[in-house]
Every structure is written in structure tokens, then in C-alpha cells.
Write an enzyme that holds these catalytic residues in place. Structure first.
Site, short mmCIF file in Angstrom:
data_model
loop_
_atom_site.label_atom_id
_atom_site.label_comp_id
_atom_site.label_asym_id
_atom_site.label_seq_id
_atom_site.Cartn_x
_atom_site.Cartn_y
_atom_site.Cartn_z
N ARG A 15 0.82 -1.22 0.00
CA ARG A 15 0.00 0.00 0.00
C ARG A 15 0.85 1.27 0.00
O ARG A 15 0.30 2.37 -0.02
CB ARG A 15 -0.92 0.02 1.23
CG ARG A 15 -2.29 -0.56 1.00
CD ARG A 15 -2.32 -2.04 1.14
NE ARG A 15 -3.65 -2.59 0.87
CZ ARG A 15 -3.96 -3.86 1.04
NH1 ARG A 15 -3.07 -4.71 1.49
NH2 ARG A 15 -5.18 -4.30 0.75
N LYS A 65 14.88 -6.63 3.76
CA LYS A 65 15.30 -5.68 4.80
C LYS A 65 16.68 -6.00 5.38
O LYS A 65 17.46 -5.09 5.64
CB LYS A 65 14.26 -5.62 5.92
CG LYS A 65 12.95 -4.96 5.51
CD LYS A 65 12.01 -4.82 6.69
CE LYS A 65 10.72 -4.13 6.31
NZ LYS A 65 9.82 -3.91 7.46
N ASP A 102 10.58 1.93 11.13
CA ASP A 102 9.50 1.18 11.78
C ASP A 102 9.40 1.54 13.26
O ASP A 102 8.29 1.66 13.81
CB ASP A 102 9.72 -0.33 11.64
CG ASP A 102 9.39 -0.84 10.25
OD1 ASP A 102 8.55 -0.22 9.58
OD2 ASP A 102 9.99 -1.85 9.84
N GLU A 158 14.61 -18.80 23.16
CA GLU A 158 15.91 -18.30 22.73
C GLU A 158 15.77 -17.06 21.84
O GLU A 158 16.60 -16.15 21.88
CB GLU A 158 16.67 -19.39 21.97
CG GLU A 158 17.06 -20.59 22.82
CD GLU A 158 15.91 -21.56 23.04
OE1 GLU A 158 16.06 -22.46 23.89
OE2 GLU A 158 14.85 -21.40 22.37
N TYR A 221 -2.67 -5.23 10.39
CA TYR A 221 -3.68 -4.30 9.89
C TYR A 221 -4.61 -4.92 8.86
O TYR A 221 -5.42 -4.22 8.25
CB TYR A 221 -3.04 -3.02 9.34
CG TYR A 221 -2.11 -3.21 8.15
CD1 TYR A 221 -2.59 -3.27 6.85
CD2 TYR A 221 -0.74 -3.30 8.34
CE1 TYR A 221 -1.75 -3.42 5.77
CE2 TYR A 221 0.12 -3.44 7.27
CZ TYR A 221 -0.39 -3.50 5.98
OH TYR A 221 0.46 -3.65 4.92
#
Length: 279
Positions: A15, A65, A102, A158, A221
Site C-alpha cells: 500500500r 530488509k 518502523d 531463545e 492491519y
């Protein structure tokens, strides 16, 4: 004309073009923002070619990322801390800066939804569910916001323990089975797992022990109202959906690429909510 992008694989679901092109239109900026589908084996070449591409930069999404973190020429301290990059900016010297928005995006949404004094009203404590990339950003954001206690729970202990280093002296890993006993002392509950997302089972957690001052946030979302948020509202608790994090994390990138810091408005939110609705 300035150009920016969101790159991922696949990318059709993103989006981000709706968000950035909305801002370009509102502010009358001659620019473009587009989706780019780049496979993992072509991503390194894509980043290396950015300085001569004509792009001012762009957003990075799944699965790139961590690769963007490794490939950026320069990293912001926040990106270094989180270990992932979701925003690339081509500098005037041709070097590619990697940032992670973020964390501030999540906090900006909390501030807008709950009021800037929410850390004091919720007692300065948070319980984060999950230990993936989103949880890393949330933990860093909460620590930067000044919370005094951040508990991290994951079904694989962990993985939760590995996130403690993101906020030394503040974060602590806890057992998933201990959640019912931890809720009475929790001011902010944050779900960063995929539980509750469309196509996934709901998060099975009784919110009854949460104190009345608590707030519940979900980074999911789709759907906008997860079973967790519905349960929080049924209890009269403040509930924060995941869409605002998506909107607010876009602000710093737009400012870097197009030279103007946009606002997250109800009109923008309504446009994205309309797009999320099934056809």
C-alpha cells in the site's frame, strides 16, 4: 522530477504507493513513487545501481530488509541497532544511506492514538509478544521512548532472549506460559506476531487480568480489527491498530526524498482503509 519506490518480492500487495502518491498530490509535488519487484538474487545489483538510477531512494520490504542492511553504504544508529533497513536514501555524494523507520513509526502512532503522556498513564511498562523483525523495531522504539520495563515473550524462548540486548537493563525475556501472571502488571501489550492476521489463527490470550489503565496494540492491519483488539475494546481498554504504524513509518522517507515532512491525516487513513476492504 523526484522519484522514489518500494522494492520487494512479491510487491503487488504493498500500500506504500497509495500513501506516498496521496502526499505528492496533496502537496502538489512533481514526483513519482512506484512498486519495484526485485528478486533476492538481483537485489544486490539493484542497490549498487541506485546512485545512477535517478531515484532519490525508496522503501524496502520483505524479503530484502536484512540484505539492505548489509548493502547500504552508511547506516543510521537506529538501523544498526535493529539490524534491518526499510528506507534507503541516495545522498548527494552518491552513497546510499540505510535507515529503519518502523521504530519511530510505531511510537508516533502510539502518541497520536493514546496521547503523548501514554507512558506515564500506562505505568511505563510493556509486554511485547513475538521476537521477529517487527518485534525488534518495537522494542527499540519503546526503549527510545523511555519505558522502564519491556518484557518480551515468544514461544521459542531463545529468540526472545536474543532481543534483550536491544534494550540493556530495560528488556527481559519471559516465558510464553507466564503471560497470564504478567498481564496484571502490564501497561502496554503489543502483539507483533502474525496471530490474528487474515488466514492465521487468533491470538488465544485472556485479557481479563490486564489493569484498566492498560492499552493494547496490534501491528496487524489486515484485518484492521483483530480478535485481540476486539477483546480489548470489549473490556473498555484503549486499542491501537496496526495501520497507523504503516502510515507513520512512511513519513521520514517521504521527507528525505521529496523535501517536505507530510502529516498522517484522517483523510489518508480513510483512503487506505477503503483499499483494505474486500472488493
Amino acid at each position: 522530477m523526484k522519484r522514489a519506490f518500494v522494492v520487494g518480492h512479491p510487491i503487488a500487495h504493498s500500500r506504500s504507493p497509495l500513501i506516498h502518491n496521496h502526499w505528492l498530490g496533496v502537496h502538489g509535488i512533481a514526483g513519482s513513487y512506484e512498486r519495484l519487484d526485485v528478486a533476492p538474487d538481483a537485489f544486490a545489483d539493484f542497490v549498487r545501481a541506485l546512485p545512477g538510477s535517478g531515484y532519490a531512494g525508496g522503501n524496502v520490504t520483505i524479503p530484502h530488509k536484512e540484505a539492505a542492511f548489509r548493502l547500504a553504504d552508511v547506516l543510521t544508529p537506529r538501523a544498526e541497532r535493529i539490524g534491518a533497513v526499510n528506507t534507503l536514501v541516495v545522498g548527494p555524494d552518491g552513497r546510499v544511506l540505510g535507515d529503519n523507520t518502523d521504530a519511530p513509526g510505531f511510537i508516533a502512532h502510539l502518541d497520536q492514538s493514546l496521547g503523548a503522556d501514554w507512558p506515564e498513564r500506562t505505568g511505563g511498562s510493556a509486554l511485547v509478544l513475538g521476537a521477529g523483525g517487527a518485534a525488534r523495531a518495537v522494542v527499540v522504539g519503546l526503549a527510545e521512548r523511555g519505558l522502564g520495563r519491556i518484557l518480551i515473550a515468544n514461544r521459542t524462548p531463545e529468540r526472545a532472549a536474543a532481543l534483550v540486548a536491544l534494550a540493556p537493563g530495560v528488556a527481559r525475556a519471559v516465558a510464553w506460559d507466564a503471560l497470564p501472571d504478567l498481564l496484571p502488571g502490564t501497561g502496554l501489550l503489543v502483539n507483533t506476531t502474525s496471530l490474528g492476521m487474515a488466514g492465521h489463527p487468533p491470538l488465544a490470550l485472556d485479557l481479563g487480568p490486564l489493569p484498566g489503565r492498560a492499552a493494547v496494540a496490534d501491528i496487524v492491519y489486515a484485518p484492521l480489527e483483530t480478535p485481540l483488539l476486539a477483546a480489548a475494546r470489549a473490556r473498555g481498554l484503549a486499542a491501537v491498530d496496526g495501520l497507523g504504524m504503516l502510515l507513520h513509518q512512511a513519513v521520514p522517507g517521504f521527507a528525505a526524498w521529496f523535501g517536505l515532512r507530510p502529516a498522517v491525516t484522517e483523510d489518508l487513513r480513510a483512503r487506505i482503509v477503503a483499499d483494505l476492504r474486500p472488493a
